[in-house]
Design a protein around this motif. Sequence first.
Motif, PDB file in Angstrom:
ATOM      1  N   PRO A  66       0.810  -1.230   0.000  1.00 37.70           N
ATOM      2  CA  PRO A  66       0.000   0.000   0.000  1.00 37.70           C
ATOM      3  C   PRO A  66       0.837   1.272   0.000  1.00 37.70           C
ATOM      4  O   PRO A  66       0.509   2.237  -0.701  1.00 37.70           O
ATOM      5  CB  PRO A  66      -0.824  -0.128   1.290  1.00 37.70           C
ATOM      6  CG  PRO A  66      -0.930  -1.593   1.516  1.00 37.70           C
ATOM      7  CD  PRO A  66       0.399  -2.147   1.083  1.00 37.70           C
ATOM      8  N   GLN A  67       1.935   1.283   0.768  1.00 39.63           N
ATOM      9  CA  GLN A  67       2.792   2.468   0.799  1.00 39.63           C
ATOM     10  C   GLN A  67       3.465   2.696  -0.553  1.00 39.63           C
ATOM     11  O   GLN A  67       3.611   3.835  -1.004  1.00 39.63           O
ATOM     12  CB  GLN A  67       3.855   2.328   1.895  1.00 39.63           C
ATOM     13  CG  GLN A  67       3.322   2.483   3.315  1.00 39.63           C
ATOM     14  CD  GLN A  67       2.625   1.233   3.829  1.00 39.63           C
ATOM     15  OE1 GLN A  67       2.719   0.170   3.216  1.00 39.63           O
ATOM     16  NE2 GLN A  67       1.930   1.345   4.942  1.00 39.63           N
ATOM     17  N   ILE A  68       3.866   1.601  -1.206  1.00 39.42           N
ATOM     18  CA  ILE A  68       4.493   1.727  -2.524  1.00 39.42           C
ATOM     19  C   ILE A  68       3.492   2.278  -3.534  1.00 39.42           C
ATOM     20  O   ILE A  68       3.800   3.192  -4.306  1.00 39.42           O
ATOM     21  CB  ILE A  68       5.039   0.365  -2.987  1.00 39.42           C
ATOM     22  CG1 ILE A  68       6.217  -0.054  -2.107  1.00 39.42           C
ATOM     23  CG2 ILE A  68       5.467   0.424  -4.454  1.00 39.42           C
ATOM     24  CD1 ILE A  68       6.743  -1.447  -2.404  1.00 39.42           C
ATOM     25  N   LEU A  69       2.278   1.747  -3.525  1.00 36.99           N
ATOM     26  CA  LEU A  69       1.252   2.243  -4.440  1.00 36.99           C
ATOM     27  C   LEU A  69       0.910   3.698  -4.142  1.00 36.99           C
ATOM     28  O   LEU A  69       0.643   4.490  -5.050  1.00 36.99           O
ATOM     29  CB  LEU A  69      -0.002   1.375  -4.341  1.00 36.99           C
ATOM     30  CG  LEU A  69       0.132  -0.055  -4.884  1.00 36.99           C
ATOM     31  CD1 LEU A  69      -1.144  -0.841  -4.628  1.00 36.99           C
ATOM     32  CD2 LEU A  69       0.460  -0.047  -6.369  1.00 36.99           C
ATOM     33  N   GLN A  70       0.933   4.053  -2.875  1.00 35.48           N
ATOM     34  CA  GLN A  70       0.677   5.439  -2.496  1.00 35.48           C
ATOM     35  C   GLN A  70       1.728   6.357  -3.109  1.00 35.48           C
ATOM     36  O   GLN A  70       1.406   7.425  -3.647  1.00 35.48           O
ATOM     37  CB  GLN A  70       0.677   5.578  -0.975  1.00 35.48           C
ATOM     38  CG  GLN A  70       0.427   7.006  -0.493  1.00 35.48           C
ATOM     39  CD  GLN A  70       0.471   7.109   1.021  1.00 35.48           C
ATOM     40  OE1 GLN A  70       0.629   6.104   1.711  1.00 35.48           O
ATOM     41  NE2 GLN A  70       0.331   8.310   1.536  1.00 35.48           N
TER      42      GLN A  70
END
Length: 244
Positions: free
Chosen positions: A232-236
């Motif tokens: 999720p952090q990478i996609l963010q």
Amino acid sequence: MQTKDNERQWQKYQSHGDVDDTRLIEGIAGEKNIYRRRIDADPWSNNIHEKPNRLKLVVDVSGSMYRFNGYDGRLDRQLEAVVMVMEAFEGYEKKIVFDIVGHSGEGWEIPFVNVGNCPKNEKERFEIIRMMHAHSQFCWAGDSTVKAAREACSTLGAEVDYDNGIVVLLSDANLARYAISSKDLAEALSGSQPKVKGYVIFIGSFAEEAKKIRNEMPVGQSYVCLDLTKLPQILQQIFASSIL
């Protein structure tokens, strides 16, 4: 006479209100200010219609994904990531339009989820990942990572109904075996389409190969995700740098 749409507008980054469709990834990552509220608009401002954003997820269904799944769980990790993306965007097709294709030794644009035909329940999502697993298990050896990246960026660049085009390529970083350099992949993801931005997320690796490739590519274009909780952090980060 002004319409009501002209009289009021959305104020973003609120701690309460209606969920802001454009901040879904931030919500997955745990951020709180993902809501929006109606406020009185500037009477001199224009009522601008926003087009949806476009995402093409290009997954790795090559034979090495299945063959080395027992080594580091790369295929299982990818299938979980695909389910996470499908669930996150369910019901928001008017804001984020996405499709999912695969790449392997047998092709570079193997269709799994078509635009406008997103899976609507757990049964349909299970069927998608079942097909991915089966393809990886029985496909011919080979690699079309660079071709898949180039074609995905080119395809989105030719579409005119979207404001931003984002290509996210998943790979197990098994590139050296096929004499594919980090420069080849970086150039394929960069492309010549100004409204399209391409990224790669390595979800598998032998030793430090994925990190080595990442360090050789432009900053912010590649990521290593061997822990699914970091996705999720990478996609963010990807969405934040792509959607202005």
